[in-house]
Motif scaffolding. Structure first.
Motif, short mmCIF file in Angstrom:
data_model
loop_
_atom_site.label_atom_id
_atom_site.label_comp_id
_atom_site.label_asym_id
_atom_site.label_seq_id
_atom_site.Cartn_x
_atom_site.Cartn_y
_atom_site.Cartn_z
N ALA A 73 0.81 -1.21 0.00
CA ALA A 73 0.00 0.00 0.00
C ALA A 73 0.85 1.27 0.00
O ALA A 73 0.45 2.28 -0.58
CB ALA A 73 -0.93 0.01 1.22
N ALA A 74 2.02 1.20 0.63
CA ALA A 74 2.83 2.41 0.82
C ALA A 74 3.80 2.69 -0.32
O ALA A 74 4.18 3.84 -0.53
CB ALA A 74 3.60 2.31 2.13
N VAL A 75 4.21 1.65 -1.05
CA VAL A 75 5.22 1.82 -2.10
C VAL A 75 4.58 1.51 -3.46
O VAL A 75 4.26 0.35 -3.75
CB VAL A 75 6.44 0.91 -1.87
CG1 VAL A 75 7.50 1.16 -2.94
CG2 VAL A 75 7.03 1.14 -0.48
N ARG A 76 4.39 2.53 -4.26
CA ARG A 76 3.72 2.38 -5.55
C ARG A 76 4.58 1.56 -6.49
O ARG A 76 5.78 1.81 -6.62
CB ARG A 76 3.46 3.77 -6.14
CG ARG A 76 2.79 3.78 -7.51
CD ARG A 76 2.31 5.17 -7.85
NE ARG A 76 3.39 6.15 -7.88
CZ ARG A 76 4.05 6.50 -8.98
NH1 ARG A 76 3.75 5.94 -10.15
NH2 ARG A 76 5.00 7.41 -8.93
N PRO A 77 4.00 0.59 -7.19
CA PRO A 77 4.79 -0.25 -8.11
C PRO A 77 5.16 0.48 -9.39
O PRO A 77 4.29 1.01 -10.09
CB PRO A 77 3.85 -1.43 -8.39
CG PRO A 77 2.48 -0.88 -8.22
CD PRO A 77 2.59 0.14 -7.11
N VAL A 78 6.46 0.52 -9.69
CA VAL A 78 6.96 1.13 -10.92
C VAL A 78 8.02 0.20 -11.52
O VAL A 78 8.38 -0.81 -10.93
CB VAL A 78 7.57 2.53 -10.66
CG1 VAL A 78 6.51 3.51 -10.19
CG2 VAL A 78 8.72 2.45 -9.66
N SER A 97 10.27 -0.93 -7.70
CA SER A 97 10.05 -2.14 -8.49
C SER A 97 9.75 -3.32 -7.57
O SER A 97 9.83 -3.21 -6.34
CB SER A 97 11.30 -2.45 -9.31
OG SER A 97 12.38 -2.78 -8.44
N CYS A 98 9.42 -4.46 -8.17
CA CYS A 98 9.22 -5.67 -7.36
C CYS A 98 10.47 -5.98 -6.56
O CYS A 98 10.39 -6.32 -5.37
CB CYS A 98 8.88 -6.85 -8.27
SG CYS A 98 7.16 -6.90 -8.80
#
Length: 265
Positions: A73-78, A97-98
């Motif tokens: 929830a806190a770290v947006r996936p890019v 990233s993942c």
């Protein structure tokens, strides 16, 4: 269709090269869990109070599951390509990233007294084609994946040192439990990333899971080009084998991909 021009030169990536990895709870340059950004995250997942104490494996697993949900929830996936970025910087940016989000989970584990190590996997770049349908020629032919494992032992240090390892693939249940068909498998084609998927479906890199008859993509072993073995930390893995892209490619790609939200075609 994949590109070998963007990968690091002079790196041997064939077969299993690493020896026995004992793992560690120590901070590293990437897993800088003593940084205020990480300790703030620890407070969110309510594990800071457990650091340095002996907890039952099921309690430790519950803590890691909760940490996974908070990180998702806190770290947006890019599509960031800087695998060596410190966890504190990932948290400061609020996107990753993942690989970077998995590193955050490792940092939380180490700060909570859970030793971690990583397994190095070379994954076929074609596995990422669905996410870059118009840029397939620029997808690297090999993607270096640091797949975490956690040691959830209890008791004296000698007992803890020989405790079994829990792979992140089984953090939310055994592979057979996660592949029972309810999760729907993972195709790498939608908005969901590997990091989110591991909480609901089997992510099996070894082909040991009995996939449902409906063809759900839980067995990903066909995409593995080589198993590089286990390493005490992802820092060690990247130091020995480099990152997925060469330095020049990372410098050019990061300003764009590091802000592009991870989503499929």
């Amino acid at each position: 269709m994949t590109s070998s021009l963007l990968t690091p030169r002079g790196r041997s990536r064939a077969g299993t090269t690493a020896g026995v990895a004992a793992g560690s709870t120590a901070p590293t340059r990437i897993l800088d869990w003593q940084h205020p950004q990480v300790t703030a995250l620890l407070r969110q997942v309510a594990t800071a109070a457990d650091a340095g104490t002996v907890a039952a494996p099921d309690r430790r697993t519950a803590d890691l599951r909760r940490a996974h949900r908070v990180i998702a929830a806190a770290v947006r996936p890019v599509y960031s390509v800087q695998d060596e970025r410190p966890v504190s910087e990932v948290l400061r940016r609020g996107r990753g990233s993942c690989s970077q989000r998995l590193a955050v989970l490792e940092a939380v584990a180490r700060a909570s007294g859970v030793a971690t190590r990583v397994r190095g996997l070379l994954v076929d770049g074609a596995f990422w084609y669905p996410r870059f349908p118009r840029l397939r020629r620029l997808v690297p032919d090999q993607v270096l994946l640091a797949w975490p494992e956690f040691r959830l032992g209890v008791g004296a240090p000698t007992v803890h040192a020989t405790a079994p390892w829990l792979t992140v693939s089984e953090l939310f249940g055994s592979l057979d439990e996660l592949s029972d068909g309810r999760g729907g498998g993972f195709t790498n084609a939608g908005a969901e990333t590997l990091f989110e998927a591991l909480s609901r479906t089997a992510i099996d890199w070894d082909g040991v899971t009995l996939c449902p008859a409906d063809g759900a993509s839980c067995d990903l072993s066909a995409h593995v080009l080589a198993d590089l073995g286990h390493f005490d930390s992802r820092d060690e893995l990247f130091a020995r084998h480099g990152q997925t892209l060469c330095r020049t490619a990372r410098v050019l790609a990061e300003p764009v991909l590091g802000r592009r939200r991870a989503a499929g075609a």
